[in-house]
Scaffold this motif. Structure first.
Motif, short mmCIF file in Angstrom:
data_model
loop_
_atom_site.label_atom_id
_atom_site.label_comp_id
_atom_site.label_asym_id
_atom_site.label_seq_id
_atom_site.Cartn_x
_atom_site.Cartn_y
_atom_site.Cartn_z
N GLY A 1 0.82 -1.21 0.00
CA GLY A 1 0.00 0.00 0.00
C GLY A 1 0.85 1.25 0.00
O GLY A 1 1.36 1.68 -1.04
N SER A 2 1.06 1.82 1.20
CA SER A 2 1.78 3.09 1.32
C SER A 2 3.15 3.06 0.65
O SER A 2 3.53 4.00 -0.06
CB SER A 2 1.98 3.44 2.81
N ALA A 3 3.89 1.98 0.86
CA ALA A 3 5.26 1.91 0.32
C ALA A 3 5.25 1.96 -1.21
O ALA A 3 6.12 2.57 -1.83
CB ALA A 3 5.95 0.63 0.79
N ALA A 4 4.23 1.36 -1.81
CA ALA A 4 4.11 1.36 -3.28
C ALA A 4 3.71 2.73 -3.79
O ALA A 4 4.17 3.17 -4.85
CB ALA A 4 3.09 0.32 -3.71
N ILE A 5 2.86 3.41 -3.03
CA ILE A 5 2.37 4.73 -3.46
C ILE A 5 3.48 5.77 -3.31
O ILE A 5 3.67 6.65 -4.15
CB ILE A 5 1.11 5.12 -2.67
N LYS A 6 4.26 5.64 -2.23
CA LYS A 6 5.35 6.59 -2.01
C LYS A 6 6.53 6.34 -2.94
O LYS A 6 7.28 7.26 -3.26
CB LYS A 6 5.83 6.50 -0.55
N ASP A 7 6.71 5.09 -3.35
CA ASP A 7 7.86 4.73 -4.20
C ASP A 7 7.42 3.72 -5.27
O ASP A 7 7.39 2.52 -5.03
CB ASP A 7 8.98 4.15 -3.32
N LYS A 8 7.08 4.26 -6.43
CA LYS A 8 6.58 3.39 -7.50
C LYS A 8 7.62 2.35 -7.92
O LYS A 8 7.27 1.25 -8.33
CB LYS A 8 6.17 4.23 -8.71
N ASN A 9 8.89 2.72 -7.80
CA ASN A 9 9.95 1.78 -8.20
C ASN A 9 9.98 0.55 -7.31
O ASN A 9 10.32 -0.55 -7.74
CB ASN A 9 11.34 2.45 -8.19
N PHE A 10 9.63 0.74 -6.04
CA PHE A 10 9.54 -0.39 -5.11
C PHE A 10 8.47 -1.36 -5.58
O PHE A 10 8.65 -2.58 -5.60
CB PHE A 10 9.26 0.10 -3.68
N LEU A 11 7.34 -0.80 -5.99
CA LEU A 11 6.24 -1.64 -6.51
C LEU A 11 6.70 -2.41 -7.75
O LEU A 11 6.46 -3.61 -7.86
CB LEU A 11 5.03 -0.76 -6.85
N LYS A 12 7.36 -1.70 -8.63
CA LYS A 12 7.81 -2.33 -9.89
C LYS A 12 8.79 -3.46 -9.59
O LYS A 12 8.67 -4.56 -10.12
CB LYS A 12 8.49 -1.26 -10.76
N LYS A 13 9.74 -3.18 -8.71
CA LYS A 13 10.76 -4.18 -8.36
C LYS A 13 10.12 -5.41 -7.71
O LYS A 13 10.45 -6.55 -8.00
CB LYS A 13 11.77 -3.54 -7.39
N ALA A 14 9.16 -5.15 -6.81
CA ALA A 14 8.47 -6.25 -6.10
C ALA A 14 7.71 -7.13 -7.09
O ALA A 14 7.73 -8.36 -7.00
CB ALA A 14 7.53 -5.68 -5.04
N CYS A 15 7.02 -6.49 -8.04
CA CYS A 15 6.24 -7.26 -9.03
C CYS A 15 7.15 -8.11 -9.90
O CYS A 15 6.80 -9.23 -10.28
CB CYS A 15 5.42 -6.32 -9.90
N GLN A 16 8.35 -7.57 -10.20
CA GLN A 16 9.30 -8.34 -11.03
C GLN A 16 9.89 -9.51 -10.26
O GLN A 16 10.03 -10.61 -10.79
CB GLN A 16 10.43 -7.41 -11.52
N LYS A 17 10.20 -9.25 -8.99
CA LYS A 17 10.85 -10.30 -8.17
C LYS A 17 9.86 -11.38 -7.73
O LYS A 17 10.23 -12.54 -7.58
CB LYS A 17 11.53 -9.66 -6.95
N PHE A 18 8.61 -10.98 -7.51
CA PHE A 18 7.60 -11.93 -7.01
C PHE A 18 6.40 -11.96 -7.97
O PHE A 18 5.32 -11.45 -7.65
CB PHE A 18 7.13 -11.52 -5.61
N PRO A 19 6.59 -12.54 -9.16
CA PRO A 19 5.48 -12.54 -10.12
C PRO A 19 4.25 -13.25 -9.57
O PRO A 19 4.35 -14.27 -8.91
CB PRO A 19 6.05 -13.27 -11.34
N ASN A 20 3.10 -12.65 -9.79
CA ASN A 20 1.80 -13.21 -9.38
C ASN A 20 1.59 -13.23 -7.86
O ASN A 20 0.66 -13.86 -7.37
CB ASN A 20 1.60 -14.62 -9.96
N LYS A 21 2.46 -12.55 -7.13
CA LYS A 21 2.36 -12.56 -5.65
C LYS A 21 1.97 -11.20 -5.09
O LYS A 21 1.63 -11.09 -3.90
CB LYS A 21 3.72 -12.95 -5.03
N ILE A 22 2.06 -10.16 -5.90
CA ILE A 22 1.87 -8.80 -5.36
C ILE A 22 0.47 -8.28 -5.65
O ILE A 22 0.01 -8.26 -6.78
CB ILE A 22 2.93 -7.82 -5.94
N ALA A 23 -0.19 -7.86 -4.57
CA ALA A 23 -1.48 -7.16 -4.68
C ALA A 23 -1.22 -5.69 -4.33
O ALA A 23 -0.47 -5.39 -3.40
CB ALA A 23 -2.50 -7.76 -3.74
#
Length: 240
Positions: free
Chosen positions: A103-125
């Motif tokens: 939530g907050s971490a993704a909104i404050k840092d879009k790159n964190f969201l992008k990195k998380a989605c790449q590292k954990f495919p199909n695991k990130i909501a």
């Protein structure tokens, strides 16, 4: 329609907040593990867990409880609450959590969201919590000054596998979800959307089912704990 009964954990107990206010909370007698068992016994397959201690501290405070729930019951679990690092995501996926909500971490840092989605495919909501159209962060204490739909368009291609949209003004109030806004989010989102906040009756579940095809499920919390929705009634809506 996936139905996610909710468990919010604070100080090892099941609690419910009204509009995310930690000073306006109700504690319940049943432990989070026992509550999860009750959902499992009734035939639910999915579970929404929020670590409220984690939301306040940014640590995986209740990882042990969540690990016990995963180990004991064959439930597909999504977990949110203060998940701000790749290491925290790893801890949850290691214990068998199906989706990790950012939530907050993704909104404050879009790159964190992008990195998380790449590292954990199909695991990130992606958890988008909005008040009057604007996203809120940090346990809903701060307004991000970002419009929900604008932010969603910016990150739509990052690879989140689920989106959870909550109208904060409705959460814990049992005034019915904000279907109008949720529908706009579902129309825009590249991934399936979960309705959250304000579910008051079985009619809300039926209404969610009649909406946009991109709506995957609905989270039900306070209405269960307060007895407004009976579990026997709710579970019938999963396959109905």
């Amino acid at each position: 329609m996936k139905i996610f009964p909710a468990i919010d954990i604070k100080d090892k107990k099941c609690v419910r907040l009204v509009k995310g206010d930690f000073n306006n909370k109700t504690e319940y007698e049943m432990s989070p593990v026992d509550q999860a068992g009750k959902y499992k016994d009734h035939g639910f397959k999915n579970l929404h867990i929020v670590d409220l201690d984690g939301a306040l501290t940014g640590e995986t405070v209740n990882l042990d409880i969540i690990q016990e729930i995963v180990a004991k019951f064959d439930l597909k679990i999504e977990v949110g609450g203060g998940i701000r690092t790749i290491d925290s995501i790893q801890k949850y996926t290691d214990v068998g959590v199906e989706k990790v909500i950012l939530g907050s971490a993704a909104i404050k840092d879009k790159n964190f969201l992008k990195k998380a989605c790449q590292k954990f495919p199909n695991k990130i909501a992606l958890g988008l919590d909005a008040k009057d159209g604007y996203l809120s962060v940090s346990g809903w204490k701060e307004n991000s000054n970002k419009l929900t739909l604008d932010f969603l368009k910016e990150v739509n291609d990052y690879g989140a596998s689920r989106l959870i949209y909550t109208d904060i003004n409705r959460d814990g109030t049992k005034q019915s979800p904000n279907f109008e806004e949720t529908s706009k989010v579902a129309d825009t989102s590249n991934c399936p959307v979960i309705v959250s906040g304000g579910v008051s009756s079985i009619d809300d579940i039926k209404k969610a089912k009649s909406f946009n095809n991109n709506i995957e499920g609905i989270i039900v919390g306070k209405a269960i704990y307060d007895g407004d929705i009976k579990l026997e009634e709710l579970v019938r809506e999963i396959d109905a």
